[in-house]
Scaffold this motif. Sequence first.
Motif, PDB file in Angstrom:
ATOM      1  N   LEU A  12       0.826  -1.210   0.000  1.00  0.00           N
ATOM      2  CA  LEU A  12       0.000   0.000   0.000  1.00  0.00           C
ATOM      3  C   LEU A  12       0.862   1.261   0.000  1.00  0.00           C
ATOM      4  O   LEU A  12       1.978   1.253   0.524  1.00  0.00           O
ATOM      5  CB  LEU A  12      -0.905   0.009   1.229  1.00  0.00           C
ATOM      6  CG  LEU A  12      -1.879  -1.174   1.351  1.00  0.00           C
ATOM      7  CD1 LEU A  12      -2.635  -1.094   2.670  1.00  0.00           C
ATOM      8  CD2 LEU A  12      -2.841  -1.207   0.174  1.00  0.00           C
ATOM      9  N   PRO A  13       0.358   2.331  -0.567  1.00  0.00           N
ATOM     10  CA  PRO A  13       1.102   3.598  -0.500  1.00  0.00           C
ATOM     11  C   PRO A  13       1.103   4.126   0.922  1.00  0.00           C
ATOM     12  O   PRO A  13       0.181   3.873   1.694  1.00  0.00           O
ATOM     13  CB  PRO A  13       0.295   4.525  -1.423  1.00  0.00           C
ATOM     14  CG  PRO A  13      -1.090   3.976  -1.396  1.00  0.00           C
ATOM     15  CD  PRO A  13      -0.934   2.482  -1.256  1.00  0.00           C
ATOM     16  N   SER A  14       2.148   4.856   1.281  1.00  0.00           N
ATOM     17  CA  SER A  14       2.193   5.520   2.586  1.00  0.00           C
ATOM     18  C   SER A  14       2.627   6.968   2.378  1.00  0.00           C
ATOM     19  O   SER A  14       2.794   7.415   1.241  1.00  0.00           O
ATOM     20  CB  SER A  14       3.105   4.754   3.549  1.00  0.00           C
ATOM     21  OG  SER A  14       4.396   4.601   3.004  1.00  0.00           O
ATOM     22  N   ARG A  15       2.770   7.710   3.460  1.00  0.00           N
ATOM     23  CA  ARG A  15       2.943   9.166   3.344  1.00  0.00           C
ATOM     24  C   ARG A  15       4.041   9.564   2.357  1.00  0.00           C
ATOM     25  O   ARG A  15       3.848  10.445   1.527  1.00  0.00           O
ATOM     26  CB  ARG A  15       3.242   9.762   4.736  1.00  0.00           C
ATOM     27  CG  ARG A  15       3.649  11.220   4.747  1.00  0.00           C
ATOM     28  CD  ARG A  15       2.560  12.150   4.240  1.00  0.00           C
ATOM     29  NE  ARG A  15       3.009  13.529   4.150  1.00  0.00           N
ATOM     30  CZ  ARG A  15       3.527  14.061   3.060  1.00  0.00           C
ATOM     31  NH1 ARG A  15       3.664  13.345   1.965  1.00  0.00           N
ATOM     32  NH2 ARG A  15       3.900  15.321   3.058  1.00  0.00           N
ATOM     33  N   PHE A  16       5.206   8.946   2.478  1.00  0.00           N
ATOM     34  CA  PHE A  16       6.337   9.366   1.643  1.00  0.00           C
ATOM     35  C   PHE A  16       6.604   8.379   0.507  1.00  0.00           C
ATOM     36  O   PHE A  16       7.528   8.557  -0.272  1.00  0.00           O
ATOM     37  CB  PHE A  16       7.591   9.545   2.507  1.00  0.00           C
ATOM     38  CG  PHE A  16       7.398  10.569   3.576  1.00  0.00           C
ATOM     39  CD1 PHE A  16       7.090  11.881   3.246  1.00  0.00           C
ATOM     40  CD2 PHE A  16       7.483  10.234   4.924  1.00  0.00           C
ATOM     41  CE1 PHE A  16       6.883  12.842   4.225  1.00  0.00           C
ATOM     42  CE2 PHE A  16       7.276  11.180   5.905  1.00  0.00           C
ATOM     43  CZ  PHE A  16       6.973  12.489   5.570  1.00  0.00           C
TER      44      PHE A  16
ATOM     45  N   ASP B 145       1.150   4.686  -5.518  1.00  0.00           N
ATOM     46  CA  ASP B 145      -0.015   4.774  -6.407  1.00  0.00           C
ATOM     47  C   ASP B 145       0.204   5.818  -7.498  1.00  0.00           C
ATOM     48  O   ASP B 145      -0.176   5.626  -8.644  1.00  0.00           O
ATOM     49  CB  ASP B 145      -1.301   5.044  -5.615  1.00  0.00           C
ATOM     50  CG  ASP B 145      -1.171   6.169  -4.600  1.00  0.00           C
ATOM     51  OD1 ASP B 145      -0.037   6.625  -4.322  1.00  0.00           O
ATOM     52  OD2 ASP B 145      -2.211   6.612  -4.074  1.00  0.00           O
TER      53      ASP B 145
ATOM     54  N   GLY C 117      11.851  17.327   5.134  1.00  0.00           N
ATOM     55  CA  GLY C 117      11.090  16.297   5.842  1.00  0.00           C
ATOM     56  C   GLY C 117       9.728  16.015   5.253  1.00  0.00           C
ATOM     57  O   GLY C 117       9.047  15.099   5.694  1.00  0.00           O
ATOM     58  N   GLU C 118       9.293  16.792   4.260  1.00  0.00           N
ATOM     59  CA  GLU C 118       7.996  16.539   3.639  1.00  0.00           C
ATOM     60  C   GLU C 118       8.121  15.958   2.228  1.00  0.00           C
ATOM     61  O   GLU C 118       7.120  15.760   1.539  1.00  0.00           O
ATOM     62  CB  GLU C 118       7.170  17.841   3.574  1.00  0.00           C
ATOM     63  CG  GLU C 118       6.745  18.346   4.933  1.00  0.00           C
ATOM     64  CD  GLU C 118       5.781  19.534   4.843  1.00  0.00           C
ATOM     65  OE1 GLU C 118       5.263  19.801   3.749  1.00  0.00           O
ATOM     66  OE2 GLU C 118       5.570  20.186   5.867  1.00  0.00           O
TER      67      GLU C 118
ATOM     68  N   HIS D 188       7.560  10.716  -5.330  1.00  0.00           N
ATOM     69  CA  HIS D 188       7.373  11.216  -6.702  1.00  0.00           C
ATOM     70  C   HIS D 188       8.018  12.594  -6.867  1.00  0.00           C
ATOM     71  O   HIS D 188       8.405  12.962  -7.972  1.00  0.00           O
ATOM     72  CB  HIS D 188       5.896  11.243  -7.088  1.00  0.00           C
ATOM     73  CG  HIS D 188       5.068  12.221  -6.334  1.00  0.00           C
ATOM     74  ND1 HIS D 188       4.440  11.925  -5.153  1.00  0.00           N
ATOM     75  CD2 HIS D 188       4.776  13.516  -6.572  1.00  0.00           C
ATOM     76  CE1 HIS D 188       3.773  12.978  -4.717  1.00  0.00           C
ATOM     77  NE2 HIS D 188       3.969  13.960  -5.549  1.00  0.00           N
TER      78      HIS D 188
ATOM     79  N   ARG E 120       6.740   1.539   7.381  1.00  0.00           N
ATOM     80  CA  ARG E 120       6.202   1.861   6.059  1.00  0.00           C
ATOM     81  C   ARG E 120       7.052   2.906   5.356  1.00  0.00           C
ATOM     82  O   ARG E 120       7.315   2.841   4.177  1.00  0.00           O
ATOM     83  CB  ARG E 120       4.781   2.390   6.203  1.00  0.00           C
ATOM     84  CG  ARG E 120       3.762   1.336   6.440  1.00  0.00           C
ATOM     85  CD  ARG E 120       2.483   1.943   6.940  1.00  0.00           C
ATOM     86  NE  ARG E 120       1.495   0.927   7.245  1.00  0.00           N
ATOM     87  CZ  ARG E 120       1.519   0.176   8.337  1.00  0.00           C
ATOM     88  NH1 ARG E 120       2.506   0.318   9.216  1.00  0.00           N
ATOM     89  NH2 ARG E 120       0.586  -0.743   8.555  1.00  0.00           N
TER      90      ARG E 120
ATOM     91  N   ALA F 293       8.455   8.299   8.252  1.00  0.00           N
ATOM     92  CA  ALA F 293       7.658   8.880   9.334  1.00  0.00           C
ATOM     93  C   ALA F 293       7.682   7.989  10.566  1.00  0.00           C
ATOM     94  O   ALA F 293       7.774   8.472  11.696  1.00  0.00           O
ATOM     95  CB  ALA F 293       6.211   9.095   8.865  1.00  0.00           C
ATOM     96  N   GLU F 294       7.636   6.686  10.359  1.00  0.00           N
ATOM     97  CA  GLU F 294       7.496   5.770  11.493  1.00  0.00           C
ATOM     98  C   GLU F 294       8.777   5.555  12.274  1.00  0.00           C
ATOM     99  O   GLU F 294       8.720   5.146  13.439  1.00  0.00           O
ATOM    100  CB  GLU F 294       7.008   4.405  10.980  1.00  0.00           C
ATOM    101  CG  GLU F 294       5.537   4.377  10.682  1.00  0.00           C
ATOM    102  CD  GLU F 294       5.074   2.967  10.360  1.00  0.00           C
ATOM    103  OE1 GLU F 294       4.389   2.365  11.174  1.00  0.00           O
ATOM    104  OE2 GLU F 294       5.434   2.468   9.263  1.00  0.00           O
TER     105      GLU F 294
END
Lengths: 298, 298, 298, 298
Positions: A117-121, A125, A165-166, A170, A246, A249-250
């Motif tokens: 699955l896609p995650s924040r960074f 998808d 950090g953001e 992509h 993931r 972030a984690e």
Amino acid sequence: MAPIPHQLPDIDVRFKLGCSLAYQVKAPTTFIFNVEVAHLKSLSIASEILTFAPDIDRRVYVTPDMKNRYIGLNVVPGPLSLEYNAEVELTVHRADPATINETPVSELPLDILPFLLPSRFVSSDRLAAFAQAEFGHLPKGHRRVNDICTWINEHIAYQRGASDGETTAHETLLKRAGVCRDFAHLGTAFCRALGIPARFVSAYAYGLVPADFHAVFEAYLDGRWWLFDATRQAHLDGLVRIGVGRDAAEIAFCTPYGEMEPTDMQIRIERADGGPEPTERTVDAISTEEPAPHAGAV
Amino acid sequence: MAPIPHQLPDIDVRFKLGCSLAYQVKAPTTFIFNVEVAHLKSLSIASEILTFAPDIDRRVYVTPDMKNRYIGLNVVPGPLSLEYNAEVELTVHRADPATINETPVSELPLDILPFLLPSRFVSSDRLAAFAQAEFGHLPKGHRRVNDICTWINEHIAYQRGASDGETTAHETLLKRAGVCRDFAHLGTAFCRALGIPARFVSAYAYGLVPADFHAVFEAYLDGRWWLFDATRQAHLDGLVRIGVGRDAAEIAFCTPYGEMEPTDMQIRIERADGGPEPTERTVDAISTEEPAPHAGAV
Amino acid sequence: MAPIPHQLPDIDVRFKLGCSLAYQVKAPTTFIFNVEVAHLKSLSIASEILTFAPDIDRRVYVTPDMKNRYIGLNVVPGPLSLEYNAEVELTVHRADPATINETPVSELPLDILPFLLPSRFVSSDRLAAFAQAEFGHLPKGHRRVNDICTWINEHIAYQRGASDGETTAHETLLKRAGVCRDFAHLGTAFCRALGIPARFVSAYAYGLVPADFHAVFEAYLDGRWWLFDATRQAHLDGLVRIGVGRDAAEIAFCTPYGEMEPTDMQIRIERADGGPEPTERTVDAISTEEPAPHAGAV
Amino acid sequence: MAPIPHQLPDIDVRFKLGCSLAYQVKAPTTFIFNVEVAHLKSLSIASEILTFAPDIDRRVYVTPDMKNRYIGLNVVPGPLSLEYNAEVELTVHRADPATINETPVSELPLDILPFLLPSRFVSSDRLAAFAQAEFGHLPKGHRRVNDICTWINEHIAYQRGASDGETTAHETLLKRAGVCRDFAHLGTAFCRALGIPARFVSAYAYGLVPADFHAVFEAYLDGRWWLFDATRQAHLDGLVRIGVGRDAAEIAFCTPYGEMEPTDMQIRIERADGGPEPTERTVDAISTEEPAPHAGAV
């Protein structure tokens, strides 16, 4: 189930490693640190000490699935320093890369599927078409993930300050530049986009110059998680895992809630067994963790 | 630790619920379904039946932490239908919202902290300044999260087709339109940005017109997870949980790997105990789950 | 056509203004400067001198439509400095804001319509729903654009470093912070999204502390372009236009093609007619330019 | 100034072309149409007729720089149809591509420089590193822009529905799919990112199947604008220009302000001189416009 990859003899390596971190705390801050080596069967901790100055009460938490170790501290304004030192023995599982196949989605254990699955960074998808076009036709298996790393290494410039950090996978692809975190996010994203489970790993990295917390990734192939370093800067058999998740972030080494400024940061790792200095990057496939139990799946 | 919120008497409600899904499979496809009600102490399953036509071997997986239930199927081309029916008894925990406080980050259990992190569709890091500016000054507690829901309800139009499967919380904020999934992502994002742990919930929703899988969210306050519905379309005491996760990616009711087309989809839920039809939205604070054990934290 | 707004007596103000810029050129670089005041009927240039050290051949270009003045220089490695000084008399056209109406799109001159289109940093298409929801119901006219400026001023923090040269209006809205450039882009975007032609303006700004190149915007109302400053930091009757365009891309004060580093930058503007120091922000509607001729439209 | 490219003999071609458009207007709507062929010296209009039903008063506007022709109509609810037919003679300027060089930024006329700037759908600033990495090392000149087109053609799938009216060049690059508009935006973006002025062109396209308004782009090389079609679907010597601008926003064939639905759309172009059917794509470099005068530049 596919045949087991052709195993090579394990290697045992002993490392001394650790870090020294310092902060100036400006307002009451809750720190979450993830700097201790993970609790893994393949990673034996001979000795270990983690101290804070001042010596503040700490809370500890080990994730039941990943065995990541988190330390929580509530700190009042003033200086804070952390000192971590450990001596560990790492058992490196190796296999012949040519014998490691991909596992079709239809055969993946259900508890592995979240890593598609896609995650924040890891915007897998949004990278689906790109990944399919660049890598969809390549021969499958460990070699395909290795080809992805080669592609990233040739197309993305390693450049401090190119990301923050953001930054998402992509965006790194468009900017064509990043640091180890970005390389690992992009590798993870390409894999997930191709139906290969992948996850983000933080580690002490023997041979990395200059020494720093390193970010690599793992892909799930033939029933195990295999290590990949798209930066090609560290030795796969010298990676001592801190955390896995993931994405970044984690498992940030320091997640502060409050107000503070970092004032110092030193990371170190060296051979503790008199073994030879690293001379070149290994070409073996490396797996630092035992096969997952998949206890929940039937 | 803060004083326990003022509990109101529990309510027991019995529902008949279920769904009928149908697909035309065009190429071999692995389906992951998450449509069964979650395994919770507060949710007693009197009877339950899940059938597929054709009757294909299924794999099952229950996540150890969340008790989400996943079904995996490998399907060959042709039609596939799923039929799920259950009768459940839901014990609704209630409390006086005015007595429910936020938990400072310094007191949050460490295993709750991941729900402060941004995830794929919950871009709380990119919304930090926005959340702080709009909600940072409001009185804290259950009422603040309720104020966030009110704000979303007043600022975002419920509009089918306004979003797709890649829409992220900050995009919904800009577009000012979305569906329940987007409302829940945005509520979750604002909470995390303010230091309130929050997570995404899928549910059968009594009173929702037209009947559909519903998406709401939970915020962690005073040691429990509390339900919120930013769409204001369902009854909080009529939400029967299917899954819970970081965001919609983790608990889609159907995640297909392959090629297929949905051909039918019906969701249903009704009172099974002769209880009254819903007349208005409850204003109580509702918690459908027992307090988390935090077994790992010391 | 709507009745002409109620004009107030013009004000004539005389300013001394200019700038000193310095660069260290590292590789051959083509500089395009846009620092001279625009050629406008309402802006009389009493004296003006622009010098470079070293004294390099320059090319000059005045845009036929906007009368922006560009200087092009091809510079070899080494230091480069620019010195600009001018004395100008500005005729400030004023009107009673309450009498200035919006022009319906159906009555807009065709050559004004391009200023309804989105541009690189003015993502008015992506902000359409947001603008409609926040400002669509407000009374139309000069007051509505002024309300937009008030909203921006109250919702966006003026914060150096919050943005960079790629920041687009919708990103500023999410970040809730920016500098004058971002405030002007956002104001321009909201106007265009509402069907009000708007454009970006760079200016010497009397009363701005600290002195700097300023960015404001103009909206087209009742047949004229009217000035607005969403930062509320400068005096509308003390704005001496340098350039006007779709957005900041077109009228950067310095656009370098090559490799260089800025080493110094000073901007200055003062009253040259012994007039009073500015004491407060004017509330009149200010138009610094004559009505557009619309020669091309029939 | 660089030597003039080696000219090949001009070709004169005569076309009959036109379009039929129909709309159902639901609320009062201002339409701006840009469907007539541009006023160019190299494009002689033998006959031309544009009619509307109902026969509504029209306003016309020709841009002084580009000679784009816009028609403005204010339409009340009901059906609206547009019928345009023209017979034109196009003089195709050709040159040997191998003799066409790039013009260094230091030698570009100042009025050409705006076509190096990013615009709404041409995010050349965000693609700078990507363009440099992929194309920075290639031999310069007409061939490099042709190589860019080849790259786009090989890496981006032509796919209806892959994009919408807000799609920007960098998004097309990630999605690896788009329509002619997206291909042209991406080609334009890569050129600008490399220091080659480029602009977006709409045209009637002889040989395009199925017939449609086509989007291509022009790059400024050796003192002229040269045509490129990254889709490779039309004949460069059969492109009859409608409009030219920074990107699609400026030259949409229909820009409606109001509420309406398109109900029909037909585009046509055929040889009017008995000349041969097109058999293959020309490999010559094609320039359909006289050199720009650069009247403003000194």
